[in-house]
Structure formats: C-alpha cells, structure tokens
Write an enzyme that holds these catalytic residues in place. Structure first.
Site, short mmCIF file in Angstrom:
data_model
loop_
_atom_site.label_atom_id
_atom_site.label_comp_id
_atom_site.label_asym_id
_atom_site.label_seq_id
_atom_site.Cartn_x
_atom_site.Cartn_y
_atom_site.Cartn_z
N SER A 199 1.08 -1.26 0.09
CA SER A 199 -0.03 0.03 0.00
C SER A 199 0.80 1.14 -0.08
CB SER A 199 -0.91 -0.03 1.13
OG SER A 199 -1.42 1.29 1.46
N TYR A 231 -2.10 -0.85 10.25
CA TYR A 231 -2.42 -1.21 8.71
C TYR A 231 -0.92 -0.98 8.30
CZ TYR A 231 -3.79 -1.38 4.26
OH TYR A 231 -4.06 -1.42 2.74
#
Length: 259
Positions: A142, A155
C-alpha cells in the site's frame, strides 16, 4: 510473460481488487483458484468467468484468519491435484481509528491476515516455483507502507512489512525466472473503507488500474511498484520532508475527528 494455461491462486477474491485480478488473469487464459470467506460471491464470480473467458475456476471458501488456515488450504489444493503457478496475496484489511481504542482481537486478525497468512502462503507455494524456475508471487502492499499512518497505525506497519519482505525475496531470487512483486495501491474502489471505517484520502482509482500496473511491472521484473503517477510521486517525496511534518500531515488525513 505467458499466462495461458497457468493456474492463479487469488486470495480476497470476492470483491474489489481480488475480482479485478480474477478478470485480469482469466482474460489472459489463466485458470483460477478463488479464495475468500463469502461462498456465494465466489460462486457467482466463478460462473461469470467460466462463461466469459472459458477458463477453469475452483472456488475455495476459506477464512484465512482461522487457526491452521494456510495448512488446510494447502491440503485442499493438493487434494484437487492443482499446481499454483501464480500467487496473488491480496487478502487483507485495515482499521481506521485510534490504536488505544481498537478491539484487540480485530487488531490481531489484521496482523495475522496482512502478515502471517501472506508469509505462510508464500512459503507454501514459492519453493515449488523456484524448483520449476517459473512462477509469480504478487503481494499487495500500500502507499501506506511509505510513512507512518496515525489513525491506521497497525495497517501502515503491516504494509511496510509486506513491501520490505517482498523486495527482499526479489533480491534472494537473483537470476531465477520466478517473479516476485510488491504492489502499492493508493485509494482504490473496493470495500476497504467499509471494513476500516473512515473514508479514503482523495479520489479512489479503479481496481483495474492496480491489475494493469501489476502486469506491466511483472514484464519489467522490478521488486515493487506504486500504482498511479501521483501516488508514486508522493511516496518518493516523503523522504525529503522532516518525519514529524510527514506524520502530522498524514494524521490530518486519517485520524478520526473526535477522540
């Protein structure tokens, strides 16, 4: 690279980026193993892909956060006498909120799925690829992997692990014809923020952009790629700003408005 007749295992295949990868590989003539929890969605997707692309599709409903999930999945695939030529480690989720308020059990599931399952699946199928000197492993990282993310602290950290781990594997493979790639999307049209809570920073790009970027990067045999020119620019730019300033700026985008 040639994908016709190969078998691609895709996790998190019931929505968003997972569905886009299924279409991308099926369109290139690959057979599929679709893994996710929602059996009804997988079966509907499999029916469409078979009809649209004339490929074979195996549906494997599976909760990858369950104990021994990877070992059970590996046994099921072996029982079906399938060989995994392409592994797309797409399954994962994030939580958007203050870490001190997060449900500890959900945080552990997040770490298990984003890191533990990804590493174990890679360990399960990469050795055979290396032995055949042919195969592909794509791990979804990401743009959150390039800097700390207040509001999504765990995350961002898991995705930093994924990118580092994948790039290291690329370095270990040397002259092997096996391709290993970390893909870092930004905000993408998916169910991510439905699960995470909160809202994306900026306009979400189509999931198909992630897939097309992946195929292009695999042809170039690079260790990692960022999806989208503006995302790539931003990911590189953060290196030139003071860490405190970067953390505060990102916090303004992702921290909940009320403590």
């Amino acid at each position: 690279m040639e994908y016709t007749g190969k078998t691609a295992l895709i996790t998190g295949a019931s929505s968003g980026i997972g569905v886009a990868y299924a279409d991308g590989f099926a369109a290139r003539g690959s057979n599929l193993i679709l893994v996710a929890r929602r059996k009804d969605r997988l079966e509907a997707l499999a029916t469409r892909l078979k009809k649209q692309y004339s490929v074979e599709v195996e549906v494997v409903p599976h909760d990858l956060t369950a104990p021994d999930a990877v070992a059970k999945l590996e046994k099921e695939i072996a029982k079906k006498k399938l060989s995994v030529d392409v592994l797309i480690n797409n399954a994962g989720f994030g939580l958007n909120g203050f870490f001190v308020k997060e449900d500890r059990s959900k945080t552990q599931e997040e770490i298990t799925l984003n890191i533990g399952v990804l590493v174990d699946l890679t360990a399960a199928f990469l050795p055979a690829m290396v032995q055949r000197n042919s195969g592909v492993v794509v791990n979804i990282a990401s743009t959150a992997s390039f800097q700390p993310v207040p509001g999504m602290a765990v995350y961002g950290a898991t995705k930093a692990f994924v990118r580092s781990f994948t790039e290291a594997l690329w370095g270990e493979l040397g002259e092997s014809k096996v391709r290993v790639l970390a893909v870092s999307p930004g905000s993408t049209e998916s169910e991510f923020f439905v699960v995470a809570g909160g809202s994306p920073a900026g306009k979400a790009m189509p999931a198909s952009a992630v897939v097309e970027t992946t195929f292009s990067a695999l042809e170039k045999n690079v260790p990692s790629v960022v999806v989208g020119g503006s995302n790539a620019f931003a990911a590189g730019l953060v290196r030139f700003f003071p860490k405190k300033a970067v953390i505060k700026l990102v916090g303004k985008m992702f921290l909940p408005k009320e403590k």
